[in-house]
Design a protein around this motif. Structure first.
Motif, short mmCIF file in Angstrom:
data_model
loop_
_atom_site.label_atom_id
_atom_site.label_comp_id
_atom_site.label_asym_id
_atom_site.label_seq_id
_atom_site.Cartn_x
_atom_site.Cartn_y
_atom_site.Cartn_z
N ASP A 254 15.58 -1.53 -0.42
CA ASP A 254 15.47 -0.25 -1.11
C ASP A 254 14.01 -0.03 -1.49
OD1 ASP A 254 16.21 2.11 -2.26
OD2 ASP A 254 16.85 1.20 -4.17
N VAL A 255 13.14 -0.14 -0.49
CA VAL A 255 11.71 -0.01 -0.69
C VAL A 255 11.16 0.83 0.47
CG1 VAL A 255 9.50 -1.25 -0.88
CG2 VAL A 255 11.59 -2.28 -1.80
N PRO A 256 10.26 1.74 0.22
CA PRO A 256 9.70 2.55 1.31
C PRO A 256 9.10 1.68 2.42
CG PRO A 256 9.06 3.45 -0.81
CD PRO A 256 9.72 2.14 -1.09
N ALA A 257 9.32 2.09 3.65
CA ALA A 257 8.85 1.30 4.80
C ALA A 257 7.34 1.09 4.76
CB ALA A 257 9.25 1.99 6.10
N GLU A 258 6.59 2.11 4.34
CA GLU A 258 5.14 2.00 4.30
C GLU A 258 4.69 0.92 3.31
OE1 GLU A 258 1.21 4.88 3.74
OE2 GLU A 258 3.19 5.54 3.05
N GLU A 259 5.41 0.85 2.18
CA GLU A 259 5.05 -0.14 1.17
C GLU A 259 5.31 -1.56 1.68
OE1 GLU A 259 5.93 -1.02 -3.57
OE2 GLU A 259 6.54 0.88 -2.67
N VAL A 260 6.44 -1.76 2.35
CA VAL A 260 6.74 -3.07 2.92
C VAL A 260 5.68 -3.44 3.95
CG1 VAL A 260 8.41 -4.40 4.26
CG2 VAL A 260 9.22 -2.78 2.53
N ARG A 261 5.32 -2.50 4.80
CA ARG A 261 4.33 -2.76 5.85
C ARG A 261 2.99 -3.17 5.23
NH1 ARG A 261 5.41 1.34 8.58
NH2 ARG A 261 3.93 2.79 7.68
#
Length: 479
Positions: A254-261
């Motif tokens: 439940d975390v934005p993909a950009e933030e994980v990347r």
């Protein structure tokens, strides 16, 4: 409709059989075929008498397998060709889509931003290598040489054990005839004499190639970059992301993909800085792995038991037999000391990356704390590929004490700053010990005590040298 009887029966025509045999015998094919015909075997008769006349694909596999055994050359303990083929197959088993231009751009941009953010968290400069995105297959191609090298020491020991245990399973005289059902006597005559011991080593090499290929191929579906295993797998500086795996990791969060990347890019870039600028670290880590692996003992009773009913011509059966506990259960004191040093260094690497990445990410990524904890748990639990590697090399590449190490690096940073924290990596003798992981708060007290002892030694040596100089000048030494 074809009138060829071989076509109606499903068996290949004589020319196909001849082609298979020519492939098997290589440069000696003409002489071998003449010998076969002289003994009354022509390609059609061989097809009918082999036992595979209704399954030519099966015979082709058998011939290919025997050919590989006979043609294998070199003394490498791991068959790199087998490892490569298996790893590529495993890597694409669940799909390995071609990366889009957008995925490549997002990955390289994230790695660029990661270096900017890390500049505020560590004194170590960027690695200076290329920033790129890889598919799973590309990860295999780039890292497989390192995996082969890691497994080579123990593979050599297992090859010796295989040669000893399986030697008695060969037919009398050490020939291969009779080992492959359905092949008539004399079929392998053109191949020359076969050394059973060498063949066993080649089998062991192929088996380890399968194991390494399976582990590397499976890891290629789990890793996010080139460095997150904790052991340096590349010889030169580079930062890499695997967009397919990053997307799979992100899917259930439940975390934005950009933030994980960006978070994963920070980890990749931090590892790369450490392995690039701490020039002794790569050799030190790989040296400890090699020292540990070379000390592994093979449980000959367990190996013999697992191989008792295995067909020595079947590498897949051998691979299954070697997947269990063939390593000695009792480590020597030297091995235990090496393992402790290795686990400590792995934990210090992971702990430093964990601490530096957290400091770099906190001002920019709202979910830093949650992502940090998730990665910690993922590294602590390991995965199927790491377990495979543990059974293969007898070594778990999971830093058990990375949390303690992160606490220690945070303590050092809090008391003396990031520059002094990073200066600890200047030499292996400066690295914290297991005592420091046990008691991070007492790190500086212990360092002060060591420094005091060293000062006492330095003063004593200086006094000794001074007395020696006085004696040379004609003065009697003091005392």
């Amino acid at each position: 409709m074809s009138s060829d009887p071989s076509a109606s029966s499903g068996a290949p025509d004589p020319s196909q059989w001849e082609e298979m045999l020519r492939s098997l015998f290589g440069a000696d094919s003409e002489e071998a075929l003449r010998e076969l015909r002289a003994r009354g075997f022509d390609p059609q008769a061989l097809a009918a008498g082999s036992g595979f006349q209704n399954d030519p694909q099966m015979l082709q596999q058998v011939l290919d397998q025997v050919k590989r055994l006979l043609s294998a050359s070199g003394g490498d303990p791991v068959n790199a060709d087998v490892a490569h083929d298996v790893a590529r197959q495993v890597a694409v088993a669940e799909g390995d889509p071609v990366l889009t231009a957008k995925q490549v751009r997002e990955a390289t941009d994230a790695l660029s931003v990661a270096d900017l953010w890390l500049d505020a968290a560590t004194e170590l400069p960027p690695s200076g290598g290329t920033r790129t995105a890889w598919s799973r297959s590309e990860w295999v191609e780039q890292t497989l040489p390192a995996w082969n090298a890691l497994a080579a020491p123990v593979a050599a020991s297992v090859a010796d054990a295989l040669a000893a245990v399986l030697r008695d399973q060969l037919p009398e005289g050490g020939g291969l005839e009779g080992m492959v059902p359905g092949l008539p006597p004399g079929l392998l005559g053109g191949a020359g004499p076969i050394d059973p011991t060498q063949m066993m080593r080649q089998l062991g090499s192929a088996v380890f190639g399968m194991q390494i290929g399976t582990a590397a191929g499976t890891l290629s579906r789990e890793v996010h970059g080139a460095t997150d295993i904790g052991v340096p797998l590349l010889t030169g500086p580079a930062t890499v992301l695997l967009p397919t795996n990053v997307a799979a990791f992100t899917k259930d969060l439940d975390v934005p993909a950009e933030e994980v990347r960006h978070f994963l890019a920070l980890r990749e870039a931090a590892h790369a800085r450490l392995f690039t600028h701490v020039t002794w670290l790569r050799g030190h880590l790989l040296g400890l792995v090699e020292a540990y692996a070379r000390g592994i003992t093979i449980d000959m009773d367990a190996l013999e038991s697992s191989l008792r009913d295995v067909d020595p011509t079947d590498p897949e059966a051998l691979r299954g037999a070697l997947s269990g506990g063939v390593f000695g259960l009792h480590s020597t004191p030297e091995q235990e000391a090496t393992l402790l040093r290795l686990e400590t260094v792995l934990a210090l690497v992971e702990g430093w990356v964990d601490e530096v990445v957290a400091r770099a990410a906190l001002p920019h990524l709202p979910h830093t704390v949650a992502l940090r904890e998730m990665i910690r748990r993922r590294r602590a639990a390991g995965g199927p590929a790491e377990q495979t590697f543990a059974s293969l090399v007898g070594l778990e590449l999971r830093p058990r004490r990375s949390r303690d190490a992160a606490t220690l690096w945070s303590t050092i940073d809090g008391q003396v700053g990031s520059a002094a924290r990073d200066a600890v990596w200047d030499h292996p003798d400066l690295l914290p010990s297991t005592l420091d992981l046990d008691d991070p708060a007492g790190y500086f007290t212990r360092r002060d005590e060591v420094s005091e002892e060293q000062s006492d030694v330095d003063r004593a040596l200086a006094e000794l040298f001074k007395d020696g100089d006085d004696a040379q000048d004609g003065e009697a030494p003091k005392g």
